[in-house]
Design a protein around this motif. Structure first.
Motif, PDB file in Angstrom:
ATOM      1  N   VAL A   1     -45.802   4.144  56.668  1.00  0.00           N
ATOM      2  CA  VAL A   1     -44.833   4.865  55.838  1.00  0.00           C
ATOM      3  C   VAL A   1     -45.286   6.287  55.511  1.00  0.00           C
ATOM      4  O   VAL A   1     -46.357   6.501  54.937  1.00  0.00           O
ATOM      5  CB  VAL A   1     -44.552   4.102  54.534  1.00  0.00           C
ATOM      6  N   GLU A   2     -44.442   7.264  55.904  1.00  0.00           N
ATOM      7  CA  GLU A   2     -44.666   8.665  55.586  1.00  0.00           C
ATOM      8  C   GLU A   2     -43.611   9.116  54.577  1.00  0.00           C
ATOM      9  O   GLU A   2     -42.645   8.408  54.300  1.00  0.00           O
ATOM     10  CB  GLU A   2     -44.531   9.523  56.850  1.00  0.00           C
ATOM     11  N   THR A   3     -43.795  10.314  54.055  1.00  0.00           N
ATOM     12  CA  THR A   3     -42.757  10.882  53.209  1.00  0.00           C
ATOM     13  C   THR A   3     -41.509  11.129  54.047  1.00  0.00           C
ATOM     14  O   THR A   3     -41.609  11.354  55.261  1.00  0.00           O
ATOM     15  CB  THR A   3     -43.222  12.195  52.569  1.00  0.00           C
ATOM     16  N   PRO A   4     -40.316  11.093  53.455  1.00  0.00           N
ATOM     17  CA  PRO A   4     -39.088  11.323  54.220  1.00  0.00           C
ATOM     18  C   PRO A   4     -39.144  12.656  54.961  1.00  0.00           C
ATOM     19  O   PRO A   4     -39.626  13.651  54.426  1.00  0.00           O
ATOM     20  CB  PRO A   4     -37.999  11.321  53.139  1.00  0.00           C
ATOM     21  N   PRO A   5     -38.666  12.686  56.203  1.00  0.00           N
ATOM     22  CA  PRO A   5     -38.818  13.888  57.026  1.00  0.00           C
ATOM     23  C   PRO A   5     -37.873  15.007  56.621  1.00  0.00           C
ATOM     24  O   PRO A   5     -36.737  14.771  56.220  1.00  0.00           O
ATOM     25  CB  PRO A   5     -38.486  13.384  58.433  1.00  0.00           C
ATOM     26  N   SER A   6     -38.343  16.230  56.757  1.00  0.00           N
ATOM     27  CA  SER A   6     -37.492  17.404  56.585  1.00  0.00           C
ATOM     28  C   SER A   6     -36.795  17.692  57.905  1.00  0.00           C
ATOM     29  O   SER A   6     -37.173  17.169  58.955  1.00  0.00           O
ATOM     30  CB  SER A   6     -38.338  18.613  56.181  1.00  0.00           C
ATOM     31  N   SER A   7     -35.786  18.536  57.869  1.00  0.00           N
ATOM     32  CA  SER A   7     -35.104  18.916  59.116  1.00  0.00           C
ATOM     33  C   SER A   7     -36.075  19.613  60.057  1.00  0.00           C
ATOM     34  O   SER A   7     -35.992  19.460  61.284  1.00  0.00           O
ATOM     35  CB  SER A   7     -33.909  19.817  58.813  1.00  0.00           C
ATOM     36  N   GLU A   8     -37.040  20.342  59.488  1.00  0.00           N
ATOM     37  CA  GLU A   8     -38.035  21.028  60.320  1.00  0.00           C
ATOM     38  C   GLU A   8     -38.956  20.031  61.011  1.00  0.00           C
ATOM     39  O   GLU A   8     -39.289  20.209  62.199  1.00  0.00           O
ATOM     40  CB  GLU A   8     -38.862  21.994  59.459  1.00  0.00           C
ATOM     41  N   SER A   9     -39.370  18.977  60.301  1.00  0.00           N
ATOM     42  CA  SER A   9     -40.259  18.001  60.929  1.00  0.00           C
ATOM     43  C   SER A   9     -39.530  17.188  61.994  1.00  0.00           C
ATOM     44  O   SER A   9     -40.104  16.842  63.029  1.00  0.00           O
ATOM     45  CB  SER A   9     -40.892  17.079  59.889  1.00  0.00           C
ATOM     46  N   VAL A  10     -38.250  16.901  61.764  1.00  0.00           N
ATOM     47  CA  VAL A  10     -37.450  16.217  62.788  1.00  0.00           C
ATOM     48  C   VAL A  10     -37.387  17.070  64.045  1.00  0.00           C
ATOM     49  O   VAL A  10     -37.629  16.587  65.160  1.00  0.00           O
ATOM     50  CB  VAL A  10     -36.033  15.903  62.272  1.00  0.00           C
ATOM     51  N   ALA A  11     -37.083  18.349  63.882  1.00  0.00           N
ATOM     52  CA  ALA A  11     -36.981  19.257  65.028  1.00  0.00           C
ATOM     53  C   ALA A  11     -38.313  19.374  65.760  1.00  0.00           C
ATOM     54  O   ALA A  11     -38.363  19.399  67.000  1.00  0.00           O
ATOM     55  CB  ALA A  11     -36.505  20.629  64.566  1.00  0.00           C
ATOM     56  N   SER A  12     -39.406  19.417  65.013  1.00  0.00           N
ATOM     57  CA  SER A  12     -40.728  19.555  65.611  1.00  0.00           C
ATOM     58  C   SER A  12     -41.102  18.331  66.435  1.00  0.00           C
ATOM     59  O   SER A  12     -41.595  18.448  67.569  1.00  0.00           O
ATOM     60  CB  SER A  12     -41.767  19.786  64.512  1.00  0.00           C
TER      61      SER A  12
ATOM     62  N   GLY B   1     -42.226   6.016  62.092  1.00  0.00           N
ATOM     63  CA  GLY B   1     -41.476   7.056  61.407  1.00  0.00           C
ATOM     64  C   GLY B   1     -41.590   8.405  62.095  1.00  0.00           C
ATOM     65  O   GLY B   1     -42.305   8.574  63.090  1.00  0.00           O
ATOM     66  N   ILE B   2     -40.877   9.369  61.561  1.00  0.00           N
ATOM     67  CA  ILE B   2     -40.849  10.727  62.107  1.00  0.00           C
ATOM     68  C   ILE B   2     -41.956  11.531  61.441  1.00  0.00           C
ATOM     69  O   ILE B   2     -41.875  11.868  60.258  1.00  0.00           O
ATOM     70  CB  ILE B   2     -39.484  11.379  61.849  1.00  0.00           C
ATOM     71  N   GLY B   3     -43.016  11.813  62.181  1.00  0.00           N
ATOM     72  CA  GLY B   3     -44.121  12.565  61.619  1.00  0.00           C
ATOM     73  C   GLY B   3     -45.382  12.413  62.429  1.00  0.00           C
ATOM     74  O   GLY B   3     -45.360  11.884  63.537  1.00  0.00           O
TER      75      GLY B   3
ATOM     76  N   VAL C   1     -32.629   8.750  62.479  1.00  0.00           N
ATOM     77  CA  VAL C   1     -33.040   9.841  61.589  1.00  0.00           C
ATOM     78  C   VAL C   1     -32.515   9.589  60.177  1.00  0.00           C
ATOM     79  O   VAL C   1     -33.226   9.772  59.185  1.00  0.00           O
ATOM     80  CB  VAL C   1     -32.553  11.199  62.116  1.00  0.00           C
ATOM     81  N   GLY C   2     -31.269   9.126  60.087  1.00  0.00           N
ATOM     82  CA  GLY C   2     -30.697   8.830  58.787  1.00  0.00           C
ATOM     83  C   GLY C   2     -31.438   7.729  58.072  1.00  0.00           C
ATOM     84  O   GLY C   2     -31.718   7.821  56.874  1.00  0.00           O
ATOM     85  N   MET C   3     -31.800   6.681  58.793  1.00  0.00           N
ATOM     86  CA  MET C   3     -32.521   5.577  58.174  1.00  0.00           C
ATOM     87  C   MET C   3     -33.907   6.017  57.721  1.00  0.00           C
ATOM     88  O   MET C   3     -34.388   5.625  56.656  1.00  0.00           O
ATOM     89  CB  MET C   3     -32.624   4.405  59.143  1.00  0.00           C
TER      90      MET C   3
END
Length: 202
Positions: free
Chosen positions: A50-61, A111-113, A75-77
């Motif tokens: 578990v990471e902190t919820p992703p920002s739009s920048e981290s999703v893009a990265s 997760g996204i990160g 991404v929404g989940m």
């Protein structure tokens, strides 16, 4: 408080949003699903996934690094809780695998990160399984199984291209990387998950 998508959800750890902005397509995709009860936030899940919820920048990265657009439903989940261990850990399968004749098991959704070992771009993320374990480069490996690496679950982009909506597949390393389609999309995969007790055969 029920934790339903229509309102606030209980805070189970510091990496879960208190409020979840469910709008548009995402509301329809997961309407009625209790995300507050979806995850089993035990100590290992919190430390490895578990990471902190992703920002739009981290999703893009992360998307740029992996070379694929991640499904909007995923991404929404992850913006509700960014990965973890689901309470319902079994997904029906249309043919036998090394795990069982009629289902596969999931012990974590990445997760996204990059900060957690089991994140898409973490130490044991998607590229690790392709580069170090020889998994076929069909897309993004996003879910782990209890076999410690001998089978994985992936977003399969072969039929849709890197910007399309990928199927969800099980890849079986023990059977020469046999690929089994589990669901047409991520939301269908999540809805298909069943408790382990459903497969307790006497």
């Amino acid at each position: 408080m029920s934790g339903r998508l229509s309102g606030a959800v209980p805070v189970r750890c510091s990496t879960v949003r208190k409020e979840f902005p469910v709008v548009g397509e995402f509301r329809g995709v997961f309407a009625g699903l209790d995300l507050g009860e979806f995850w089993d936030n035990h100590d290992y899940a919190l430390s490895a996934y578990v990471e902190t919820p992703p920002s739009s920048e981290s999703v893009a990265s992360v998307q740029a690094e992996l070379g694929y657009r991640l499904p909007a439903s995923y991404v929404g989940m992850m913006s509700f809780q960014n990965s973890g261990v689901p309470r319902r850990t079994c997904c029906p399968a249309p043919n036998p695998t090394t795990w069982a004749d009629d289902h596969v098991a999931v012990d974590g959704i990445m997760g996204i990160g990059r900060s957690k070992r089991c994140s898409l771009s973490g130490e044991a993320g998607s590229r690790f399984w392709i580069q170090e374990w020889g998994y076929p480069p069909i897309g993004v490996y996003f879910a782990t199984c209890p076999s410690a690496g001998h089978d994985m679950i992936a977003f399969d982009y072969r039929g849709c291209g890197p910007d399309g909506e990928p199927r969800i597949v099980h890849v079986d390393q023990e059977w020469d990387y046999q690929i089994t389609v589990l669901a047409p999309d991520f939301a269908s995969f999540v809805r298909a998950l069943r408790p382990e007790t459903d497969y307790d055969h006497v």
